[in-house]
Design an enzyme around this catalytic site. Sequence first.
Site, PDB file in Angstrom:
ATOM      1  N   CYS A  33      14.208  -7.969   3.917  1.00 19.50           N
ATOM      2  CA  CYS A  33      13.589  -9.217   3.471  1.00 19.50           C
ATOM      3  C   CYS A  33      14.334  -9.737   2.237  1.00 19.50           C
ATOM      4  CB  CYS A  33      12.117  -8.991   3.141  1.00 19.50           C
ATOM      5  SG  CYS A  33      11.174  -8.195   4.477  1.00 19.50           S
ATOM      6  N   CYS A  52      12.398   0.591   0.956  1.00 16.11           N
ATOM      7  CA  CYS A  52      12.007   0.044   2.258  1.00 16.11           C
ATOM      8  C   CYS A  52      13.247  -0.286   3.088  1.00 16.11           C
ATOM      9  CB  CYS A  52      11.160  -1.211   2.058  1.00 16.11           C
ATOM     10  SG  CYS A  52      10.609  -1.952   3.618  1.00 16.11           S
ATOM     11  N   CYS A  92      -6.380  -4.083  -3.959  1.00 20.34           N
ATOM     12  CA  CYS A  92      -5.366  -4.115  -2.913  1.00 20.34           C
ATOM     13  C   CYS A  92      -4.289  -3.075  -3.207  1.00 20.34           C
ATOM     14  CB  CYS A  92      -4.732  -5.497  -2.836  1.00 20.34           C
ATOM     15  SG  CYS A  92      -5.933  -6.839  -2.638  1.00 20.34           S
ATOM     16  N   CYS A 152      -8.210  -3.545   0.374  1.00 17.54           N
ATOM     17  CA  CYS A 152      -7.149  -4.211   1.118  1.00 17.54           C
ATOM     18  C   CYS A 152      -5.900  -3.358   1.010  1.00 17.54           C
ATOM     19  CB  CYS A 152      -6.890  -5.606   0.551  1.00 17.54           C
ATOM     20  SG  CYS A 152      -5.531  -6.508   1.360  1.00 17.54           S
ATOM     21  N   ARG A 158      -5.499 -17.845  -1.764  1.00 17.29           N
ATOM     22  CA  ARG A 158      -5.153 -17.112  -2.985  1.00 17.29           C
ATOM     23  C   ARG A 158      -3.889 -17.652  -3.626  1.00 17.29           C
ATOM     24  NH1 ARG A 158      -5.012 -11.529  -1.633  1.00 17.29           N
ATOM     25  NH2 ARG A 158      -7.233 -11.556  -2.034  1.00 17.29           N
ATOM     26  N   CYS A 212      -5.621 -10.716   5.931  1.00 16.17           N
ATOM     27  CA  CYS A 212      -5.060 -11.404   4.767  1.00 16.17           C
ATOM     28  C   CYS A 212      -3.625 -11.761   5.142  1.00 16.17           C
ATOM     29  CB  CYS A 212      -5.102 -10.490   3.536  1.00 16.17           C
ATOM     30  SG  CYS A 212      -4.307 -11.178   2.068  1.00 16.17           S
ATOM     31  N   CYS A 258      12.841  -9.541  -1.394  1.00 19.56           N
ATOM     32  CA  CYS A 258      12.137  -8.349  -1.845  1.00 19.56           C
ATOM     33  C   CYS A 258      13.021  -7.361  -2.604  1.00 19.56           C
ATOM     34  CB  CYS A 258      11.482  -7.643  -0.660  1.00 19.56           C
ATOM     35  SG  CYS A 258      10.426  -6.257  -1.161  1.00 19.56           S
TER      36      CYS A 258
END
Length: 319
Positions: free
Chosen positions: A63, A59, A103, A134, A266, A194, A66
């Site tokens: 972040c 990616c 998901c 999701c 969650r 979400c 991550c």
Amino acid sequence: MNAIPPAALRHDWTTAEVLALLNLPFPDLLFRAATTHRAHHDPNRVQISTLLSIKTGGCPEDCAYCPQSAAYEAGVPASKLMDVTAVLAEAEAAKQAGASRFCMGAAWRSPKDRDLDAVCAMVEGVRSLGLETCVTLGMLTAPQANRLAAAGLDYYNHNLDTSPEFYGEIITTRIYQDRLDTLANVRDAGIHVCCGGIVGMGETTEHRAGLIAALANLPQHPESVPINALVRVAGTPLAEAAPVDELDFVRMIAAARITMPHSMVRLSAGREGMTDATQTLCFLAGANSIFYGPRLLTTPNPTADHDHALLTRLGMTPA
């Protein structure tokens, strides 16, 4: 104690008000959260979801939490998008293990239009198994959100991660408004939202309050609110971050429940490092959804057997 009724539905929370909630005596906070939870949900039922990484690593975002970022050497090699058939086999296995929602996550800044062909086929296939769907694919344009809606997507995950004030300390490759724009595109397409955040990235208690306020002040509360404890991964900038105090994490669950009473809250990443007692406090504070399965994208998660045993001990059942 704050005089606002526990079941009140608001979109005008101030950071100061949420901070006051987080600073309540723990028994008072837990009582208020549990009262709100019982007013809107069955406190003994927990939604079970399974999360699969359908495209891992590489990616371009930075972040700081991550391991899938191409900016860091975290031992997560980039992979291609999974085959639709393989994804549906995973979904069937998740259903047999007790999941009601499946998901799918892809490590993209934003998907290319051609990528959505396969993702839409996955959504259609998972829905045909009788599971809620999701996906989390990064930023979405309005036309892309409409395509996913047409495929029957139930939920789109796109977390705010942290408060607007702390966001720039964690991510520099996009701005907070980019997050909000994607959420608006998803909502306008008729897809459930979400959206939650991460605790333990070096933020202050006020930043945590700012995150909850930002979530609760969205035009509609997210139908699903994942609260994650940072999973520290070697090679990422936050690898040496201080662990979250477990009672502080429970306070975040409680604040989410009080400010977003109708949402599914969650208990997400970080459960592998939590005791059963801490998870139980989270359920008492209003958490009513968990991820089943040994991994969350690239980080560990308690086994399904362990989760089943815990829910059995607590007398709780999958929704």
